[in-house]
Structures are given as C-alpha cells and as structure tokens.
Design an enzyme around this catalytic site. Structure first.
Site, PDB file in Angstrom:
ATOM      1  N   CYS A   1       2.851   9.108 -21.384  1.00  0.00           N
ATOM      2  CA  CYS A   1       1.907   8.777 -20.355  1.00  0.00           C
ATOM      3  C   CYS A   1       3.175   9.590 -19.525  1.00  0.00           C
ATOM      4  O   CYS A   1       1.867  10.640 -18.659  1.00  0.00           O
ATOM      5  CB  CYS A   1       1.576   7.424 -20.168  1.00  0.00           C
ATOM      6  SG  CYS A   1       1.075   7.044 -21.837  1.00  0.00           S
TER       7      CYS A   1
ATOM      8  N   ILE B   1       2.203   2.466   2.336  1.00  0.00           N
ATOM      9  CA  ILE B   1       1.752   4.151   3.062  1.00  0.00           C
ATOM     10  C   ILE B   1       2.630   3.533   4.669  1.00  0.00           C
ATOM     11  O   ILE B   1       3.129   3.068   5.182  1.00  0.00           O
ATOM     12  CB  ILE B   1       0.108   3.309   4.436  1.00  0.00           C
ATOM     13  CG1 ILE B   1      -0.828   3.085   3.160  1.00  0.00           C
ATOM     14  CG2 ILE B   1      -0.012   4.513   5.530  1.00  0.00           C
ATOM     15  CD1 ILE B   1      -1.639   2.861   3.927  1.00  0.00           C
TER      16      ILE B   1
ATOM     17  N   SER C   1       2.983  -6.248   7.351  1.00  0.00           N
ATOM     18  CA  SER C   1       2.491  -4.769   7.536  1.00  0.00           C
ATOM     19  C   SER C   1       3.027  -4.267   8.974  1.00  0.00           C
ATOM     20  O   SER C   1       2.625  -5.228   9.939  1.00  0.00           O
ATOM     21  CB  SER C   1       1.345  -4.406   7.126  1.00  0.00           C
ATOM     22  OG  SER C   1       0.776  -2.614   7.072  1.00  0.00           O
TER      23      SER C   1
ATOM     24  N   LYS D   1     -12.607  -7.020   6.855  1.00  0.00           N
ATOM     25  CA  LYS D   1     -11.652  -5.600   6.720  1.00  0.00           C
ATOM     26  C   LYS D   1     -11.303  -4.336   5.949  1.00  0.00           C
ATOM     27  O   LYS D   1     -11.109  -3.203   6.659  1.00  0.00           O
ATOM     28  CB  LYS D   1     -10.457  -5.669   6.626  1.00  0.00           C
ATOM     29  CG  LYS D   1      -9.314  -6.353   7.497  1.00  0.00           C
ATOM     30  CD  LYS D   1      -8.204  -6.564   7.309  1.00  0.00           C
ATOM     31  CE  LYS D   1      -6.997  -5.266   6.693  1.00  0.00           C
ATOM     32  NZ  LYS D   1      -6.793  -5.719   6.430  1.00  0.00           N
TER      33      LYS D   1
ATOM     34  N   ARG E   1       2.383 -10.972   1.770  1.00  0.00           N
ATOM     35  CA  ARG E   1       2.371 -10.279   2.853  1.00  0.00           C
ATOM     36  C   ARG E   1       3.239 -11.548   3.748  1.00  0.00           C
ATOM     37  O   ARG E   1       1.760 -13.091   3.806  1.00  0.00           O
ATOM     38  CB  ARG E   1       1.634  -9.815   3.841  1.00  0.00           C
ATOM     39  CG  ARG E   1       0.170  -8.683   3.372  1.00  0.00           C
ATOM     40  CD  ARG E   1      -1.160  -9.006   4.568  1.00  0.00           C
ATOM     41  NE  ARG E   1      -2.346  -7.863   3.979  1.00  0.00           N
ATOM     42  CZ  ARG E   1      -2.509  -7.706   3.033  1.00  0.00           C
ATOM     43  NH1 ARG E   1      -2.680  -9.046   3.135  1.00  0.00           N
ATOM     44  NH2 ARG E   1      -3.208  -6.865   2.611  1.00  0.00           N
TER      45      ARG E   1
ATOM     46  N   SER F   1       0.562  -1.303   0.002  1.00  0.00           N
ATOM     47  CA  SER F   1       0.094  -0.070   0.080  1.00  0.00           C
ATOM     48  C   SER F   1       0.846   0.994   0.241  1.00  0.00           C
ATOM     49  O   SER F   1       0.426   2.391  -0.714  1.00  0.00           O
ATOM     50  CB  SER F   1      -1.080   0.069   1.921  1.00  0.00           C
ATOM     51  OG  SER F   1      -1.224  -1.123   1.276  1.00  0.00           O
TER      52      SER F   1
ATOM     53  N   HIS G   1       3.287   4.234   8.146  1.00  0.00           N
ATOM     54  CA  HIS G   1       1.624   4.390   9.375  1.00  0.00           C
ATOM     55  C   HIS G   1       1.993   5.429   9.710  1.00  0.00           C
ATOM     56  O   HIS G   1       2.654   5.808  10.953  1.00  0.00           O
ATOM     57  CB  HIS G   1       1.101   2.959   9.851  1.00  0.00           C
ATOM     58  CG  HIS G   1       1.057   2.104   8.478  1.00  0.00           C
ATOM     59  ND1 HIS G   1      -0.602   1.673   7.925  1.00  0.00           N
ATOM     60  CD2 HIS G   1       0.748   0.649   7.706  1.00  0.00           C
ATOM     61  CE1 HIS G   1      -1.117   0.649   7.084  1.00  0.00           C
ATOM     62  NE2 HIS G   1       0.023   0.246   6.709  1.00  0.00           N
TER      63      HIS G   1
ATOM     64  N   CYS H   1      -1.342   4.090 -20.875  1.00  0.00           N
ATOM     65  CA  CYS H   1      -0.940   3.034 -22.014  1.00  0.00           C
ATOM     66  C   CYS H   1      -0.461   1.848 -21.045  1.00  0.00           C
ATOM     67  O   CYS H   1       0.134   1.169 -21.651  1.00  0.00           O
ATOM     68  CB  CYS H   1      -0.559   3.498 -22.936  1.00  0.00           C
ATOM     69  SG  CYS H   1       1.202   3.569 -23.435  1.00  0.00           S
TER      70      CYS H   1
ATOM     71  N   ILE I   1       7.992  -9.740   8.424  1.00  0.00           N
ATOM     72  CA  ILE I   1       8.059  -8.474   8.233  1.00  0.00           C
ATOM     73  C   ILE I   1       7.047  -8.121   7.427  1.00  0.00           C
ATOM     74  O   ILE I   1       6.726  -8.051   6.385  1.00  0.00           O
ATOM     75  CB  ILE I   1       9.078  -8.021   8.205  1.00  0.00           C
ATOM     76  CG1 ILE I   1      10.369  -8.763   8.615  1.00  0.00           C
ATOM     77  CG2 ILE I   1       9.408  -5.891   8.342  1.00  0.00           C
ATOM     78  CD1 ILE I   1      10.629  -7.825   9.944  1.00  0.00           C
TER      79      ILE I   1
HETATM   80  C1  LIG Z   1      -0.266  -5.929   0.498  1.00  0.00           C
HETATM   81  C2  LIG Z   1       0.505  -5.685   1.485  1.00  0.00           C
HETATM   82  C3  LIG Z   1       0.133  -4.313   1.847  1.00  0.00           C
HETATM   83  C4  LIG Z   1       1.582  -3.933   2.828  1.00  0.00           C
HETATM   84  N1  LIG Z   1       1.071  -2.452   3.336  1.00  0.00           N
HETATM   85  C5  LIG Z   1       1.949  -2.075   3.530  1.00  0.00           C
HETATM   86  C6  LIG Z   1       1.757  -0.335   4.462  1.00  0.00           C
HETATM   87  O1  LIG Z   1       1.172  -0.301   3.258  1.00  0.00           O
HETATM   88  N2  LIG Z   1       3.142   0.037   5.269  1.00  0.00           N
HETATM   89  C7  LIG Z   1       3.966  -0.952   5.515  1.00  0.00           C
HETATM   90  O2  LIG Z   1       4.243  -0.500   6.288  1.00  0.00           O
HETATM   91  N3  LIG Z   1       3.822  -2.359   5.186  1.00  0.00           N
HETATM   92  C8  LIG Z   1       2.761  -2.670   4.659  1.00  0.00           C
HETATM   93  N4  LIG Z   1       3.013  -3.287   3.781  1.00  0.00           N
HETATM   94  C9  LIG Z   1       4.296  -4.205   4.493  1.00  0.00           C
HETATM   95  C10 LIG Z   1       5.558  -4.784   3.703  1.00  0.00           C
HETATM   96  O3  LIG Z   1       5.543  -4.440   2.229  1.00  0.00           O
HETATM   97  C11 LIG Z   1       6.679  -5.284   3.839  1.00  0.00           C
HETATM   98  O4  LIG Z   1       6.693  -5.555   5.707  1.00  0.00           O
HETATM   99  C12 LIG Z   1       7.959  -5.647   3.368  1.00  0.00           C
HETATM  100  O5  LIG Z   1       7.854  -5.416   2.307  1.00  0.00           O
HETATM  101  C13 LIG Z   1       9.000  -6.180   3.588  1.00  0.00           C
HETATM  102  O6  LIG Z   1       9.749  -5.787   2.950  1.00  0.00           O
HETATM  103  P1  LIG Z   1      11.371  -7.673   3.064  1.00  0.00           P
HETATM  104  O7  LIG Z   1      12.264  -7.017   3.038  1.00  0.00           O
HETATM  105  O8  LIG Z   1      10.833  -7.769   4.664  1.00  0.00           O
HETATM  106  O9  LIG Z   1      10.491  -8.405   2.037  1.00  0.00           O
HETATM  107  P2  LIG Z   1      10.697  -8.732   0.838  1.00  0.00           P
HETATM  108  O10 LIG Z   1      10.816  -7.090  -0.128  1.00  0.00           O
HETATM  109  O11 LIG Z   1       9.700  -9.636   0.421  1.00  0.00           O
HETATM  110  O12 LIG Z   1      12.547  -9.172   0.618  1.00  0.00           O
HETATM  111  C14 LIG Z   1      12.677 -10.574   0.459  1.00  0.00           C
HETATM  112  C15 LIG Z   1      13.541 -10.538  -0.729  1.00  0.00           C
HETATM  113  O13 LIG Z   1      14.042 -11.713   0.159  1.00  0.00           O
HETATM  114  C16 LIG Z   1      14.892 -11.643  -1.498  1.00  0.00           C
HETATM  115  N5  LIG Z   1      14.958 -13.623  -0.958  1.00  0.00           N
HETATM  116  C17 LIG Z   1      14.219 -14.672  -1.121  1.00  0.00           C
HETATM  117  N6  LIG Z   1      15.517 -16.217  -0.710  1.00  0.00           N
HETATM  118  C18 LIG Z   1      15.928 -15.506  -1.069  1.00  0.00           C
HETATM  119  C19 LIG Z   1      17.208 -16.076  -1.194  1.00  0.00           C
HETATM  120  N7  LIG Z   1      16.947 -17.632  -0.738  1.00  0.00           N
HETATM  121  N8  LIG Z   1      18.528 -16.305  -1.688  1.00  0.00           N
HETATM  122  C20 LIG Z   1      18.473 -14.771  -1.778  1.00  0.00           C
HETATM  123  N9  LIG Z   1      17.640 -13.920  -2.070  1.00  0.00           N
HETATM  124  C21 LIG Z   1      15.885 -14.079  -1.292  1.00  0.00           C
HETATM  125  C22 LIG Z   1      13.244 -12.356  -2.070  1.00  0.00           C
HETATM  126  O14 LIG Z   1      13.230 -12.098  -3.739  1.00  0.00           O
HETATM  127  C23 LIG Z   1      13.447 -10.687  -1.867  1.00  0.00           C
HETATM  128  O15 LIG Z   1      13.026  -9.621  -2.998  1.00  0.00           O
HETATM  129  C24 LIG Z   1       1.933  -4.558   3.333  1.00  0.00           C
HETATM  130  C25 LIG Z   1       2.564  -5.758   2.362  1.00  0.00           C
HETATM  131  C26 LIG Z   1       1.500  -6.240   1.809  1.00  0.00           C
HETATM  132  C27 LIG Z   1       1.125  -7.641   0.922  1.00  0.00           C
END
Ligand SMILES: Cc1cc2nc3c(=O)[nH]c(=O)nc-3n(C[C@H](O)[C@H](O)[C@H](O)COP(=O)(O)OP(=O)(O)OC[C@H]3O[C@@H](n4cnc5c(N)ncnc54)[C@H](O)[C@@H]3O)c2cc1C
Ligand SMILES: Cc1cc2nc3c(=O)[nH]c(=O)nc-3n(C[C@H](O)[C@H](O)[C@H](O)COP(=O)(O)OP(=O)(O)OC[C@H]3O[C@@H](n4cnc5c(N)ncnc54)[C@H](O)[C@@H]3O)c2cc1C
Lengths: 484, 422
Positions: free
Chosen positions: A413, A55, A348, A260, A321, A53, A57, A446, A346
């Site tokens: 665009c 956001i 939201s 929700k 998520r 999203s 928060h 587009c 990790i």
């Molecule tokens: C629908 C939705 C809405 C959300 N809205 C919000 C919001 O509005 N505000 C907010 O604060 N949070 C929000 N979140 C939460 C937020 O998006 C996540 O908490 C955050 O992006 C997680 O980051 P990350 O780096 O842990 O995960 P990711 O971005 O998934 O990063 C993990 C990375 O690890 C890599 N990886 C996995 N396995 C391996 C491997 N074996 N070797 C090498 N690399 C690997 C993956 O490819 C990936 O790039 C939302 C989440 C969702 C799904």
C-alpha cells in the site's frame, strides 16, 4: 562515588522522549556535555507526540501574553532549517480558517488582528472568492476566511525520530524502556540517582522533566512542585489517499459556543485527518476510540468540506493533551528541587513550539549554572534514508544496484522496500509500531494485513530476537502466543 | 534498466494469473507472469484445508496441492515467470501499448512493453478501520487471513483465547484451525442474521467444535492496553445494538473476517472504471476493462468463494486476450444487469453469438427460488434453485440459442433475478 557509577554519570538527563524531550536533547547535543535521554516506552515518540494533528501552527490562536504563543511563533520559524538538516516530512502549506456565516466573519476578524499583533507573517483576511480560490474543496457556502501562510504540516513521529537520531549521532545516550520510578539525592554530592522499575540506575547533575502526561508524577519523584496534569482526549479519523476530500491547506472551522468544530487536515503523505474531539478524561492510558461521535464529527467536517465521507476511513486513533491549569506551558527552573527544569503542560501548540522549547530550556539550564561549551565536531545533519515511494523507476533501478533489498517491496500500500525496514531496525526501531512510524509500512489502506508477517520475519532475521519477543509496541504487547 | 517486450503480461501468480498465462501460452503468445511473492500460488498456499478442485480436477485437493498442479503446467510452458517481483506501475503508450514497471531485488527495475495486460492481483481483507470497532488498540487484533498465514506458513500461533468477528469462510476455517493448534475459540460474532460463510464450513468448523455462533451480534468494544484482554459483544435489536444486553468475553485475540475487497490500486492507477457493486473493474464480454487490451480475472475482478470458478474465469480471460491479440472483437454485445435479489452480475456484457458464463451474487438466503433471465422484459429462461445464500456465488451458462427468436439491438438488456417462491 563508587567506580562503577562513573559510566552512568551524566551532566543532564532529559526525562521523556516525546517531541519536547527530543528537541531539548538534540539542542544540548551541540555542547560538551554528557546527556541521557530516558523513555519509559519501547521506542521514542510513543506518547502524545505520535497522535496529534501534526500542524505547525500559525500564531493567531492564542493571545501574545502566553509563553506558548511566543514559543509557537519562534518554533514555527525554525522548521525550514530543521527540515534541511533532518529530512522529516514537512510542508508549509498554510492554514485557512473558514467562516460559514456573518457571525463567524467577525470572529475571524478578531483572530486576524491577534495574528498581526503576535507577528504571524503574511496573515490575510480573505473574501469569499479569495477563500475559494485558495481552497476549492471548501463548501460554496463559505463567506470568507483567514489565511496564515506560515502554517504547515509535518509527520510528528518522523520529526521526533530524526531529532533523536541527530542527538544520538552527537553523543546523547538513549535509554528505552526506562521508566523513572524512584529518585534519590544524597546531600553530599551534586547527583540525582535515578532508578527505573528494574532498578537500573543513572546519575545526573541536571534533570529536565519533559514527561508529558506524567510530568506531575515525575515532579513529585523529585520532591518538586505539586501540580496536576489532566488528559484531554482528541479522537481522529484517517482517510485514504484516494479520498476526494483532500484539501491543499489545513482547514479550521470557527469555534462557536456549541462546538469547537472539526478540522480537515491534509497530511504530508497525502492522507487526510478529520478531528480532533476534546474530552476531559481521567485515565492517562485511555487511548480508546468510540463510535458514538462518528456522525457528529463527520457532519461537522462536511459543513466545511462536503466531500468528506466515512467511506474513506482507514483507521481511527486518539491522542491525549497534557493539560495543566492555566492553560499555558510551564517551563521554569524548579523552585524546590535544585537543578531541575520543568517542561510541563505542553499541550497544543507543543509540536510547533518544540524547537523553541529546546532553545528556551538550554538557556534555563545555563541560568541554573550548567556550563555550556560548544562541541567543535557537532554534526547538524543526519543522512537521508532513500525511500522507494518518492522515486521514479529509473532512480529505483540505481538504488537496487547499490542495495538489492530496495527491489523487494514489502508493504504494497505504501510501497515500502525491505531496505527501508532494515534501516529502521538498524536505527533502533524494533517493534512493529516503531517500524511502522519510521517507514509507513502498515499505515496504508490494508493496515498491515499483508506486510506484518514479512516484517516480523525481517525483525527476527536482523535482530536475532526470538518470536516471543516480537511485539507491537514493547512491554506485554506480544504478537504471538507460541510456535507450532 | 532492463527493457523487454511481450505479447501479454499477467499481474499476479495466483490461481487466476496462472490459468490466464497458461491459456495465452497455449495459443502461442509470449507471456510474462509477474508474482510478488517468492512462489507462485497466491492465497492457495496458506489454505491447507481440503475443498479445492472438485470441478477442475474431479477430486478434493488442499490449496497447495491445487496450486502445485498449476505450477507444474506453468513450468512445462514457455511462460517467463518473475517471482519476488512487484509490478508497481502501468502506463498507457501510443497504439494501445502498455509500459509496465516491475521492481525486484534480482533484476532491479524491469520495464516491459506489452500489448495486453491481464490483471490477476487477487483481493485483500477488510480490517478494523473499515468496520470501525471502538476501543483500545492493543496487540492481538488480526485479520483472519493474516492469522492463517502466521499459523500455516510461518508456524506461529497468534493467541490462545480467541473471538472471531465475521462468519466469512476464512473466519470459520480459522476457528477450526485455532482449536486444532490448542487455542480456545469462544465464539464467532456475525452482524447479519445469517452466516456469511459456506454451510459446510459452519457445520465442520463450528458445530463440530461446539463453538457458539452469535448471529445478529456485534463486537462493540475492544479492551486491553498492551494485549487484548476482552471484548464486548452486543446483540442487535431491530438492526441497532441493544447496549443493555452487552456482555463481556475474555480473550487475548480477536480475528477479523469481515470481508474481502478486490485489490484495485493498480486498476485505479491506470484509469480503469470500477464497478461499485463488485469493487473490481467493469468488464465486457471479453473480460476486458474500459482500457483496450487490459483484462481482469479472479478475485481482482470480483471476490470468489470457489477456486475452480477462478480458474475457469481466468482461462476465459486468457482466451479472449488471445482473440484480442489476433484482432478479434465481438460484433454485438448485450448488457447484463442485476435484477431482484441479486447483488451483482459479472461480466456486465455478453456476446449473444457465443457461449457465455455469468456469475451472480445473491442478496438473499432462501430454499425456494427461481432464477430468471429476462430479455428486454420478457422471461427467456427460468431455473429452479434448491438453495441460495450470499456467500455462495451462482454460475449460469448462457447458450446463444436462447437469443435466436429475438431481434437484438445495441441497447438490449438481459436482467438476471432471483424470484422467491412460497
Ligand atoms: C489531539 C491533539 C492534537 C494536537 N495537535 C497539535 C498540533 O496540531 N500542533 C501542535 O503544535 N501541537 C499539537 N498538539 C500538542 C502536541 O502533540 C504536544 O504538545 C506534544 O506532543 C507534547 O510533547 P511532549 O514531548 O511534551 O509529550 P509526549 O510526547 O507525551 O512525551 C512525553 C514522554 O515522556 C515519557 N514518560 C512519561 N513518564 C515517564 C517516566 N516516568 N520515565 C520515563 N519516561 C516517561 C512518555 O512515555 C512520553 O514518551 C496536539 C495534542 C493532542 C493531544
Ligand atoms: C482464506 C481463503 C480460503 C479459501 N477457501 C477456499 C476453499 O476451501 N475452496 C475453494 O474452492 N476456494 C477457496 N477460496 C477461494 C479461492 O481459493 C481464491 O479465491 C483463489 O485462489 C483466488 O485466486 P486469485 O488468483 O484471484 O488471487 P490470489 O490467490 O490472491 O493471487 C493474487 C496474486 O497476485 C499477486 N500480486 C498482487 N499484486 C501484485 C503486483 N502488483 N505485482 C506482482 N504480484 C502481485 C499476489 O501476491 C498473489 O499471489 C478461499 C480463499 C481464501 C482467501
């Protein structure tokens, strides 16, 4: 240790280049350490961090006892400075929760008290009039609201790109297309040997598991804690900039037993997001969108903002998520695998919390024995990329005099110039999606119908890549079959 | 920043823009023609098939040949041509002058002050988001026009096992093109019970290659993570998808030919009123929009299927823009409205004292219709049509004589309808 292993030796390896891994890597780049950031995809931010999203928060959604709530508020407060250093699109536009009946009013009073306890600065309970004054796009049926002025919006992938860029400028080494698949540890020395699927190898003393949806599998590879990450899908619709429904604040409904409810979220770039749904699924790669829920999603959003219309939809997408049992973040020094830090579950508000997670994990590493010594030449700021879209004609004329490629508009665009595309490529984004997220080309109404062919031409020219290696997002996502 | 002054500025150097510019030039006005691409010609350049020019040149030309004829004429004229130059903004100044900003790598930013603008930006393709096809988001999903450009201009073939959504002309022509370059087209899926492309294209592009046409079917899901692997195709029953009869078709490419929309960003930016029926500007008998001195022609006004009509319409826009520059205005205009079985008419006003041309888009497929023109409820003209279908635009000429016996008022209305006969 054999000589040739020397140059793949790192003090810390961060697995996963999402917002969490990127924040950690950037924080560590301020110290005299050799740091590797490894990512299985062709570019950074291709996981959950690209589809959410967006956001920032406001600290009233969850109880203060959660680790995630503490990090959410700390993270929130760090964004102004981060933006000054990294120039990603961010706006502290505020969050408004709209109550549509008496029962919902009670619910927002509860949220208000929680926000106050958690320390959400400036949080305010609003009368109907005040609510409508804050957001005239709301339905006149609204009866009251909760306003959190510290809430905001960002473009998540641009945030991650800029974090990674900053980390790289300060010496972090990025491995793309590096899927950690095997780990060896020889009891005699302090290094983990980390292999990808092609048997590329790096050695690292400390490791941070920030692998998002796959944090459970990565933990297993290290013989560390057993846990399970379940994907929970959220689907969105993106509305064109020309929509009449664009609010000035992030609008939340009050969740009830039945549903929700859907958010109506302005983006920094002027488009609008409607969503997300929440559905537990099994497949961690299943980013498919459906259509069955279209009507109910829009009905729900229209309850708050009557002008929301399916006619303005330009695309839909979904994000997953990474949900862990207990619903809190799991950020700890592993009790089973030495010198491994877990940053899992990790979900939201992970985006909001990420900068604070960077700080928190740095402290955990220190606790686990990693010596931290500040770099005297640490550069917090990354250079800004001028964008034609943000400028008036007179300034564009100046830009073109310095670099003619600014005068060549590639994406009509979103008004993206050739110079911006070239800059994206030079900063390491070589897939169509990577360039799209960096420049916004192809993100408009587009959806790349006009500019895709031109961008491909520029990638081939700038990188020397042959046509069959041009891809949408790496791996097997090739664009062409063969040449004529 | 370089500043220039001109009588007329034409936005877009496709068939429409060139014809309007040539017309204005021949009337002795100074004209600037602005084209974003490196070459004039517009979408014609990627249409290497035959079928252009029967009305304009009395012969069948390919798109590039048709464009070439016009480019020659432009070259011989005094028109100032700016290629590789994008018009990004139009502002209204005092005394009906317009300020236009043009971005170009060669000239930097150009600022033009002009008395008239002719909009000729063409159209764009509707895409996956507009039709909301569920499923994954792999590589291999392209709009048909983009695929056409990849093959015909860049020389790359986007895939080898193809399904096409939508039976519009671009989709049909691409079905044949993909077969010719060695790919296999497994079918064209059309939601309507009738094809939306020209009849001759159905026979020449599908039948001749045994490509199945699935009428009243939809692509209900896309499969594949990195690249398209298959699509689900579902027949409609009483207008709703009958999931029980869904079948899966393996493919690596999905081409979308799901309609064109006038490119109206600039039009909206200057505050031009749009016609919800065409998606383009609402224009009067001079093809002038609600903004004085701003005209429109070609696909930006309404989507055409024949380039000859585009050229004719744009020539008219050029003529009228010239007349406007000389201070001429029609004394009286009557409104034109779509009647039974007509989706839209263009323009929506005519000058009853002169010759007029009206384009209309039918809503029905039929072999027995009569086209009627009625004036305030009385039928004043009736004409039999052998065959009508939504994909084929109809052009009618309206002679001033037919108005003679009527007293015309400001609120007089012409209604154009298609009556089905048994
Ligand atoms: C629908 C939705 C809405 C959300 N809205 C919000 C919001 O509005 N505000 C907010 O604060 N949070 C929000 N979140 C939460 C937020 O998006 C996540 O908490 C955050 O992006 C997680 O980051 P990350 O780096 O842990 O995960 P990711 O971005 O998934 O990063 C993990 C990375 O690890 C890599 N990886 C996995 N396995 C391996 C491997 N074996 N070797 C090498 N690399 C690997 C993956 O490819 C990936 O790039 C939302 C989440 C969702 C799904
Ligand atoms: C794929 C396809 C197949 C067709 N097949 C046939 C056929 O077989 N027979 C037939 O008779 N007709 C056919 N047609 C129809 C006909 O060729 C087109 O309708 C006609 O060429 C459109 O001309 P135009 O000038 O309106 O638009 P375009 O040709 O699209 O020209 C618009 C031009 O404006 C430029 N432009 C847009 N915005 C800006 C800006 N801001 N600044 C500068 N420049 C700008 C664009 O780059 C473009 O060159 C076909 C059309 C298509 C799309």
């Amino acid at each position: 240790m054999p000589d040739q292993e020397q140059n793949q030796q790192y003090d810390v390896t961060v697995i996963g280049a999402g917002v969490v891994g990127a924040s950690i890597a950037r924080r560590l780049s301020a110290y005299q350490l050799r740091v590797a950031l490894v990512e299985k995809e062709a570019d950074v931010s291709f996981g959950t961090s690209k589809a959410n999203s967006g956001i920032i928060h406001g600290g009233f959604h969850h109880e203060g006892s959660y680790l995630k709530t503490k990090l959410e508020l700390q993270g929130n407060m760090m964004f102004d400075q981060l933006q000054r250093e990294l120039h990603f699109p961010f706006k502290r536009c505020g969050i408004l929760v709209a109550a549509m009946n008496e029962e919902e009013l009670k619910a927002i009073q509860f949220l208000y008290h929680r926000g106050r306890e958690n320390g959400s600065a400036g949080i305010e309970l609003c009368s109907r009039e005040r609510t409508l004054e804050l957001e005239p796009k709301l339905s006149p049926d609204v009866v009251g609201g909760l306003y959190a002025p510290i809430g905001g919006i960002i473009e998540p992938y641009r945030f991650v790109f800029s974090l990674v860029e900053s980390a790289l400028r300060n010496g972090v080494e990025l491995y793309r297309d590096f899927q950690v698949s095997r780990v060896e540890r020889d009891g005699a020395d302090d290094f983990y040997r980390i292999f990808d699927r092609q048997d590329r190898k790096i050695l690292s003393r400390y490791v941070v598991n920030a692998a998002g949806l796959y944090a459970d599998e990565v933990s297993q590879l290290f013989g560390a804690e057993e846990f399970q990450i379940t994907p929970r899908k959220g689907e969105y619709y993106l509305l064109d900039r020309m929509t009449q429904a664009c609010p000035s604040k992030v609008l939340f409904p009050v969740p009830n037993q039945v549903s929700k409810g859907m958010l109506v979220i302005p983006t920094v770039e002027g488009t609008v997001l409607v969503g997300p749904t929440a559905e537990e699924i099994r497949d961690k790669e299943d980013l498919s969108t459906s259509r069955e829920k279209l009507d109910s999603i829009f009905d729900s959003a229209r309850r708050m903002v009557p002008k929301v219309s399916t006619r303005d939809v330009i695309t839909s997408f979904s994000g997953l998520r990474p949900v862990l049992e207990g619903d809190d973040f799991y950020i700890e020094v592993s009790k089973k695998a030495p010198r491994l830090i877990q940053a899992a579950g990790i979900q939201s508000p992970g985006l909001t919390a990420a900068p604070a997670i960077g700080e928190y994990v740095k402290d955990l590493l220190k606790k686990a024995g990693l010596p931290l010594q500040e770099k005297p030449d640490y550069q917090a700021e990354v250079p800004r990329v001028p964008r034609v879209r943000d400028r008036r004609p007179f300034d564009v004329d100046d830009l073109v005099r310095r670099n003619p490629a600014y005068g060549n508009i590639v994406c009509r665009c979103e008004e993206v110039s050739e110079a911006e595309i070239i800059e994206a490529i030079r900063r390491g984004h070589r897939t169509l999606d990577g360039i799209k997220f960096f420049t916004r080309s192809g993100m408009g109404r587009c959806q790349g119908g006009f500019c895709t062919a031109k961008i491909i031409e520029i990638i081939m020219r700038e990188t020397g890549l042959p046509y069959h290696e041009i891809s949408k997002r790496g791996k097997e996502s090739r664009v062409f079959w063969r040449s004529l | 920043m370089r500043s220039e002054i001109t009588d007329a500025l034409v936005v877009g150097g496709g068939a429409a823009g060139m014809a309007a510019a040539v017309e204005l030039d021949q009337q002795g006005f100074s004209v600037a023609l602005i084209e974003r691409e490196d070459e004039l010609g517009g979408v014609l350049l990627q249409c290497i098939h035959n079928g252009f020019g029967l009305q304009e040149f009395n012969e069948e030309l390919t798109g590039p040949e048709y464009a070439e004829r016009w480019i020659e004429t432009v070259k011989k004229s005094k028109i100032q041509v700016f290629t590789s130059s994008t018009l990004t903004e139009i502002n209204l100044l005092e005394r009906n002058l317009k300020e236009c900003f043009i971005y170009s790598a060669v000239h930097g930013v150009l600022r033009f002050t002009t008395r008239t603008v002719v909009l000729a930006m063409g159209c764009r393709e509707r895409n996956r988001g507009n039709v909301l096809i569920p499923g994954t988001r792999p590589a291999g999903v392209y709009t048909a026009g983009l695929a056409q450009r990849m093959v015909n201009i860049d020389g790359y073939i986007p895939g080898k096992e193809v399904v096409i959504v939508g039976s519009g002309d671009i989709g049909l022509i691409m079905a044949r093109r993909m077969q010719w370059v060695g790919a296999k087209v497994h079918g064209v899926v059309e939601i309507q019970p009738y094809p939306s492309g020209l009849t001759r294209n159905i026979s020449q592009c599908l039948h001749d290659f045994d490509i199945p046409l699935y009428l009243s079917h939809v692509v209900s899901r896309i499969h594949g993570i990195d690249r398209v692997e298959a699509v689900d195709i579902t027949p409609l029953k009483n207008g709703v998808p009958d999931q029980s009869r869904t079948f899966r078709q393996k493919c690596d490419t999905l081409l979308l030919s799901v309609g064109l929309i006038p490119e109206n960003e600039l039009s909206k930016q200057v505050g031009i009123e749009l016609n919800p029926l065409t998606g383009g500007p609402m224009v009067d008998s001079m093809l002038m929009s609600n903004i004085e001195g701003v005209f429109a022609a070609g696909n930006v006004l309404h989507v055409h299927d024949l380039v000859d009509f585009v050229s004719a319409e744009a020539r008219l826009a050029g003529q009228k823009a010239g007349a406007y520059l000389r201070g001429w205005r029609p004394k009286l205009e009557v409104q034109v409205k779509p009647g039974a079985n007509v989706k839209y008419v263009n323009p929506t006003k005519v000058d009853p004292t002169g010759q007029s041309e009206i384009f209309l888009r039918p809503l029905i497929v039929s072999n027995h219709v009569s086209l009627t023109l009625s004036l305030d409820g009385t039928v004043i003209k009736r004409q039999k049509k052998a065959h009508v279908q939504p994909s084929e635009m109809i052009r009618i000429k309206v002679n001033s004589k037919i108005f003679d016996q009527h007293t015309l008022k400001g609120d007089t209305k012409i209604v154009v309808g298609l009556e089905e006969m048994d």
